[in-house]
Write a protein that holds these residues in place. Structure first.
Motif, PDB file in Angstrom:
ATOM      1  N   PHE A   1       8.507  12.102  -6.534  1.00 51.31           N
ATOM      2  CA  PHE A   1       8.621  11.500  -5.211  1.00 51.31           C
ATOM      3  C   PHE A   1       8.443   9.993  -5.290  1.00 51.31           C
ATOM      4  O   PHE A   1       7.681   9.494  -6.117  1.00 51.31           O
ATOM      5  CB  PHE A   1       7.546  12.063  -4.267  1.00 51.31           C
ATOM      6  CG  PHE A   1       7.712  13.526  -3.982  1.00 51.31           C
ATOM      7  CD1 PHE A   1       8.458  13.946  -2.892  1.00 51.31           C
ATOM      8  CD2 PHE A   1       7.140  14.469  -4.808  1.00 51.31           C
ATOM      9  CE1 PHE A   1       8.619  15.298  -2.633  1.00 51.31           C
ATOM     10  CE2 PHE A   1       7.298  15.823  -4.553  1.00 51.31           C
ATOM     11  CZ  PHE A   1       8.041  16.233  -3.468  1.00 51.31           C
ATOM     12  N   TYR A   2       9.136   9.284  -4.401  1.00 53.11           N
ATOM     13  CA  TYR A   2       8.910   7.850  -4.220  1.00 53.11           C
ATOM     14  C   TYR A   2       8.303   7.667  -2.839  1.00 53.11           C
ATOM     15  O   TYR A   2       8.780   8.245  -1.854  1.00 53.11           O
ATOM     16  CB  TYR A   2      10.205   7.035  -4.315  1.00 53.11           C
ATOM     17  CG  TYR A   2       9.956   5.574  -4.031  1.00 53.11           C
ATOM     18  CD1 TYR A   2       9.411   4.756  -5.004  1.00 53.11           C
ATOM     19  CD2 TYR A   2      10.199   5.032  -2.776  1.00 53.11           C
ATOM     20  CE1 TYR A   2       9.129   3.421  -4.738  1.00 53.11           C
ATOM     21  CE2 TYR A   2       9.923   3.701  -2.499  1.00 53.11           C
ATOM     22  CZ  TYR A   2       9.392   2.909  -3.489  1.00 53.11           C
ATOM     23  OH  TYR A   2       9.100   1.588  -3.215  1.00 53.11           O
ATOM     24  N   THR A   3       7.254   6.852  -2.753  1.00 53.24           N
ATOM     25  CA  THR A   3       6.608   6.549  -1.478  1.00 53.24           C
ATOM     26  C   THR A   3       6.546   5.042  -1.302  1.00 53.24           C
ATOM     27  O   THR A   3       6.054   4.329  -2.183  1.00 53.24           O
ATOM     28  CB  THR A   3       5.171   7.118  -1.440  1.00 53.24           C
ATOM     29  OG1 THR A   3       5.217   8.515  -1.713  1.00 53.24           O
ATOM     30  CG2 THR A   3       4.520   6.881  -0.085  1.00 53.24           C
ATOM     31  N   ASP A   4       7.042   4.546  -0.173  1.00 52.42           N
ATOM     32  CA  ASP A   4       6.882   3.147   0.182  1.00 52.42           C
ATOM     33  C   ASP A   4       5.465   2.984   0.730  1.00 52.42           C
ATOM     34  O   ASP A   4       5.041   3.740   1.605  1.00 52.42           O
ATOM     35  CB  ASP A   4       7.908   2.745   1.247  1.00 52.42           C
ATOM     36  CG  ASP A   4       7.795   1.283   1.610  1.00 52.42           C
ATOM     37  OD1 ASP A   4       8.534   0.481   1.030  1.00 52.42           O
ATOM     38  OD2 ASP A   4       6.952   0.949   2.472  1.00 52.42           O
ATOM     39  N   LEU A   5       4.736   2.009   0.190  1.00 58.43           N
ATOM     40  CA  LEU A   5       3.333   1.828   0.568  1.00 58.43           C
ATOM     41  C   LEU A   5       3.182   0.807   1.694  1.00 58.43           C
ATOM     42  O   LEU A   5       2.382  -0.117   1.622  1.00 58.43           O
ATOM     43  CB  LEU A   5       2.514   1.422  -0.662  1.00 58.43           C
ATOM     44  CG  LEU A   5       2.528   2.429  -1.806  1.00 58.43           C
ATOM     45  CD1 LEU A   5       1.789   1.887  -3.016  1.00 58.43           C
ATOM     46  CD2 LEU A   5       1.948   3.764  -1.362  1.00 58.43           C
ATOM     47  N   ASN A   6       3.965   1.000   2.758  1.00 59.70           N
ATOM     48  CA  ASN A   6       3.933   0.128   3.934  1.00 59.70           C
ATOM     49  C   ASN A   6       4.271  -1.317   3.554  1.00 59.70           C
ATOM     50  O   ASN A   6       3.619  -2.261   3.995  1.00 59.70           O
ATOM     51  CB  ASN A   6       2.576   0.216   4.636  1.00 59.70           C
ATOM     52  CG  ASN A   6       2.652  -0.224   6.076  1.00 59.70           C
ATOM     53  OD1 ASN A   6       3.702  -0.156   6.693  1.00 59.70           O
ATOM     54  ND2 ASN A   6       1.543  -0.683   6.616  1.00 59.70           N
ATOM     55  N   SER A   7       5.310  -1.469   2.741  1.00 56.00           N
ATOM     56  CA  SER A   7       5.732  -2.787   2.276  1.00 56.00           C
ATOM     57  C   SER A   7       6.345  -3.608   3.410  1.00 56.00           C
ATOM     58  O   SER A   7       6.822  -3.058   4.400  1.00 56.00           O
ATOM     59  CB  SER A   7       6.753  -2.637   1.148  1.00 56.00           C
ATOM     60  OG  SER A   7       7.942  -2.054   1.639  1.00 56.00           O
ATOM     61  N   SER A   8       6.345  -4.909   3.244  1.00 54.44           N
ATOM     62  CA  SER A   8       6.891  -5.813   4.267  1.00 54.44           C
ATOM     63  C   SER A   8       8.399  -5.692   4.398  1.00 54.44           C
ATOM     64  O   SER A   8       8.938  -5.739   5.503  1.00 54.44           O
ATOM     65  CB  SER A   8       6.541  -7.260   3.937  1.00 54.44           C
ATOM     66  OG  SER A   8       5.153  -7.441   3.965  1.00 54.44           O
TER      67      SER A   8
ATOM     68  N   HIS B   1       4.044  -2.336  -3.433  1.00 50.49           N
ATOM     69  CA  HIS B   1       5.243  -2.013  -2.664  1.00 50.49           C
ATOM     70  C   HIS B   1       5.470  -0.502  -2.549  1.00 50.49           C
ATOM     71  O   HIS B   1       5.711   0.019  -1.463  1.00 50.49           O
ATOM     72  CB  HIS B   1       6.457  -2.679  -3.317  1.00 50.49           C
ATOM     73  CG  HIS B   1       7.621  -2.814  -2.403  1.00 50.49           C
ATOM     74  ND1 HIS B   1       7.908  -3.983  -1.744  1.00 50.49           N
ATOM     75  CD2 HIS B   1       8.567  -1.928  -2.031  1.00 50.49           C
ATOM     76  CE1 HIS B   1       8.987  -3.809  -0.996  1.00 50.49           C
ATOM     77  NE2 HIS B   1       9.402  -2.568  -1.167  1.00 50.49           N
ATOM     78  N   GLY B   2       5.425   0.190  -3.685  1.00 49.45           N
ATOM     79  CA  GLY B   2       5.682   1.630  -3.664  1.00 49.45           C
ATOM     80  C   GLY B   2       5.153   2.301  -4.911  1.00 49.45           C
ATOM     81  O   GLY B   2       4.633   1.645  -5.808  1.00 49.45           O
TER      82      GLY B   2
ATOM     83  N   PHE C   1       2.998   6.054 -10.692  1.00 49.00           N
ATOM     84  CA  PHE C   1       3.519   4.823 -11.265  1.00 49.00           C
ATOM     85  C   PHE C   1       3.724   3.841 -10.121  1.00 49.00           C
ATOM     86  O   PHE C   1       4.563   4.065  -9.253  1.00 49.00           O
ATOM     87  CB  PHE C   1       4.850   5.135 -11.967  1.00 49.00           C
ATOM     88  CG  PHE C   1       5.456   3.967 -12.686  1.00 49.00           C
ATOM     89  CD1 PHE C   1       5.057   3.660 -13.976  1.00 49.00           C
ATOM     90  CD2 PHE C   1       6.434   3.198 -12.084  1.00 49.00           C
ATOM     91  CE1 PHE C   1       5.632   2.598 -14.653  1.00 49.00           C
ATOM     92  CE2 PHE C   1       7.009   2.141 -12.757  1.00 49.00           C
ATOM     93  CZ  PHE C   1       6.608   1.832 -14.043  1.00 49.00           C
ATOM     94  N   SER C   2       2.912   2.785 -10.096  1.00 48.88           N
ATOM     95  CA  SER C   2       2.955   1.854  -8.971  1.00 48.88           C
ATOM     96  C   SER C   2       3.904   0.687  -9.252  1.00 48.88           C
ATOM     97  O   SER C   2       4.068   0.262 -10.396  1.00 48.88           O
ATOM     98  CB  SER C   2       1.553   1.335  -8.652  1.00 48.88           C
ATOM     99  OG  SER C   2       0.998   0.703  -9.792  1.00 48.88           O
TER     100      SER C   2
END
Length: 81
Positions: free
Chosen positions: A37-44, A24-25, A4-5
């Protein structure tokens, strides 16, 4: 549907806010462990889980009641029902 993005556009959940990155994640599920799990997708502006900033690209396990902060203005409570 998982993963789920979450982001500013072209995601499962769109948050129209400048502090949120385009992608964002994401929330994912591991069927072997039965964990989410939650993953931050290299957000600013980063993400936090339960008030703790998390490193990008490193999945953080969620439990029911986990608080996920995205950017500056959004906080969600993750619930398993």
């Amino acid at each position: 549907q998982l993963p789920f993005s979450i982001g500013r556009n072209d995601t499962s959940l769109v948050l129209n806010d400048i502090s949120v990155s385009r992608r964002h994640g994401e929330i994912s599920f591991n069927p072997v462990s039965g964990a989410y799990f939650y993953t931050d997708l290299n957000s600013s502006n980063g993400s936090q889980v339960n008030g703790t900033p998390i490193p990008p690209s490193q999945p953080i396990q969620l439990s029911s009641g986990s608080r996920v902060r995205i950017g500056h203005n959004f906080e969600f409570v993750f619930t398993i029902s």
